[in-house]
Design a protein around this motif. Structure first.
Motif, short mmCIF file in Angstrom:
data_model
loop_
_atom_site.label_atom_id
_atom_site.label_comp_id
_atom_site.label_asym_id
_atom_site.label_seq_id
_atom_site.Cartn_x
_atom_site.Cartn_y
_atom_site.Cartn_z
N LYS A 143 -17.98 10.91 3.72
CA LYS A 143 -16.92 11.81 3.23
C LYS A 143 -16.58 11.54 1.77
O LYS A 143 -15.52 11.94 1.28
N GLU A 189 -13.12 12.61 -2.60
CA GLU A 189 -12.94 12.35 -1.17
C GLU A 189 -12.84 13.70 -0.46
O GLU A 189 -12.12 14.59 -0.92
N ASP A 238 -12.24 16.01 3.22
CA ASP A 238 -11.61 15.90 4.55
C ASP A 238 -12.67 16.12 5.63
O ASP A 238 -13.87 16.30 5.33
N SER A 239 -12.24 16.15 6.89
CA SER A 239 -13.22 16.24 7.98
C SER A 239 -14.01 17.56 7.95
O SER A 239 -15.08 17.67 8.54
N ASN A 240 -13.46 18.58 7.25
CA ASN A 240 -14.17 19.86 7.15
C ASN A 240 -15.03 19.96 5.89
O ASN A 240 -15.61 21.01 5.62
N ILE A 300 -10.22 16.67 -1.15
CA ILE A 300 -8.78 16.36 -1.09
C ILE A 300 -8.33 15.45 -2.23
O ILE A 300 -7.17 15.49 -2.62
N THR A 301 -9.23 14.64 -2.77
CA THR A 301 -8.87 13.88 -3.97
C THR A 301 -10.07 13.80 -4.91
O THR A 301 -11.22 13.87 -4.48
N GLU A 305 -4.85 15.36 -6.59
CA GLU A 305 -4.73 15.49 -5.14
C GLU A 305 -4.64 16.96 -4.79
O GLU A 305 -3.93 17.71 -5.45
N GLU A 310 -3.90 19.76 -1.68
CA GLU A 310 -3.43 20.07 -0.32
C GLU A 310 -4.01 21.45 -0.04
O GLU A 310 -3.78 22.38 -0.81
N ASN A 311 -4.79 21.58 1.04
CA ASN A 311 -5.56 22.81 1.24
C ASN A 311 -5.05 23.66 2.40
O ASN A 311 -4.46 23.16 3.35
#
Lengths: 117, 264
Positions: free
Chosen positions: A43, A63, A65-67, A71-72, A87, A89-90
């Motif tokens: 990831k 970095e 996310d699981s999808n 995210i960063t 950062e 936020e999606n």
């Protein structure tokens, strides 16, 4: 090998397997005399930017996310000093809802809110 | 409304007789673009007293977007603006911001007073200790912007630092004209495109385009400034406040009044 062309740069991407079993890509940015090596590890994505003499000038880390959405994103100098940090936020579809920029000391520089498209 | 303002300027010019009229026409028709810009700036800055109450009431109702203020609030706001001899754009800006930020009318009246009687009078926004500190800040800012070939002709301080005695941040808006804006957009877009390609993070370009479509390019998207971006301005001078620096597209939702324009 994949070749992409934009107005002022030619991008050559070579995909292969590293000795660690991770995928990596080598990008050559012709017009700017830069060479970029990108390592994909689960990831995380790390990218290393070299000048024409193959001296490391910057390093970055992403970095996911699981999808698989970013995210960063952090960038460091060649001396491993943090330059900035973003950062995200999606929304569930990966579009950015909030984007926040921090400086090397972690001070919030700016934040942007985006309506869902 | 533009022609109404133009007519009022015409009348003003004629007060000095035919010579005044000729001088005014010459300034408007001057081949030097800056004269026309200055003339248009002057037109924009005509006082509220040149409009009828009906005209203003209609505009206030249109800009009371969330209907946050009732008719008695709007009446008090209008009377305060008249008393302060406020520009129409500033009055509309206060009502719009008040709606979005849900600022109670009593507080909004105080903020209108702060802007006209403190900020404009003394020539520097809240968040600075004195005029000297503000001028020092402006000098550094202009020098940093010039180092990336950004025009410093039209820089404005917007937001809470021109309204509230304890602002959360200092909002700096840079306005570019025509070709300068096109050049800067092309330059920053290419940088974001390259950044997206190098990093593999598509959000660098995508979010840049989204910000641009809303009307701004923030300092993060600017070409790199050798002095570590705007660190000196952003952190060393204001430890407890954010300094937001952006290029703002004229007439976008980020082009807001009231503001304090930096001296050239």
């Amino acid at each position: 090998m994949k070749i992409e062309e934009t107005n002022d740069l030619v991008l050559v991407i070579i995909q292969s397997q590293s000795e660690f079993g991770s995928a990596f890509e080598v990008l050559k940015l012709k017009s700017h005399n830069k060479k970029v090596i990108r390592l994909v590890k689960d990831k995380n994505i790390e990218y290393f930017i070299y000048n024409k003499n193959m001296i490391l000038s910057e390093k970055g880390m992403i970095e996911l996310d699981s999808n698989g959405f970013v995210i960063t994103n952090k960038e460091f100098s060649s001396k491993e000093e943090l330059l900035f940090h973003i950062e995200y936020e999606n929304y569930p579809n990966g579009e950015t809802k909030w984007e926040r920029h921090y400086d090397k000391k972690g001070n919030l520089l700016s934040e942007d809110f985006f309506e869902k498209e | 409304m533009f022609f109404c303002k133009l007519l009022q300027l015409f009348e003003k010019a004629c007060e000095s007789g035919f010579d005044g009229f000729v001088k005014w026409i010459r300034s408007l028709l001057s081949k030097e673009k800056k004269h026309l810009d200055e003339a248009l700036d002057e037109i924009e800055q005509i006082s509220l007293k040149n409009y009828s109450k009906t005209e203003i009431s209609t505009l206030l109702l249109q800009n009371n977007i969330n209907k946050f203020y009732n008719s008695s609030d709007l009446d008090a706001i209008y009377k305060k603006a008249l008393q302060l001899d406020m520009r129409l754009d500033d009055l509309i800006g206060f009502v719009k911001t008040g709606n979005i930020k849900e600022i109670k009318s009593v507080e909004l009246l105080k903020q209108m007073d702060n802007y006209i009687n403190i900020v404009l009078q003394r020539g520097y926004p809240f968040g600075f200790r004195n005029l000297k500190e503000f001028e020092q800040f402006c000098d550094i800012l202009k020098s940093e912007l010039s180092s990336i070939a950004l025009s410093t002709n039209d820089i404005r301080i917007q937001g809470s630092s021109v309204r509230s005695k304890n602002p959360n941040d200092i909002d700096i808006a840079i306005f570019l004209k025509d070709k300068d804006l096109d050049i800067f957009i092309n330059k920053t877009r290419e940088l974001r495109k390259e950044k997206s390609i190098i990093s593999g993070n598509p959000k660098f370009l995508k979010n840049y385009e989204r910000r641009l479509s809303l009307g701004k390019i923030n300092s993060f998207d600017f070409p790199k400034i050798k002095n570590d971006y705007f660190d000196l301005l952003k952190n060393n001078m204001f430890k407890d406040k954010k300094v937001q620096i952006s290029v703002i597209i004229e007439n976008s939702s980020f082009d807001v009044s009231p503001y304090l324009k930096l001296k050239k």
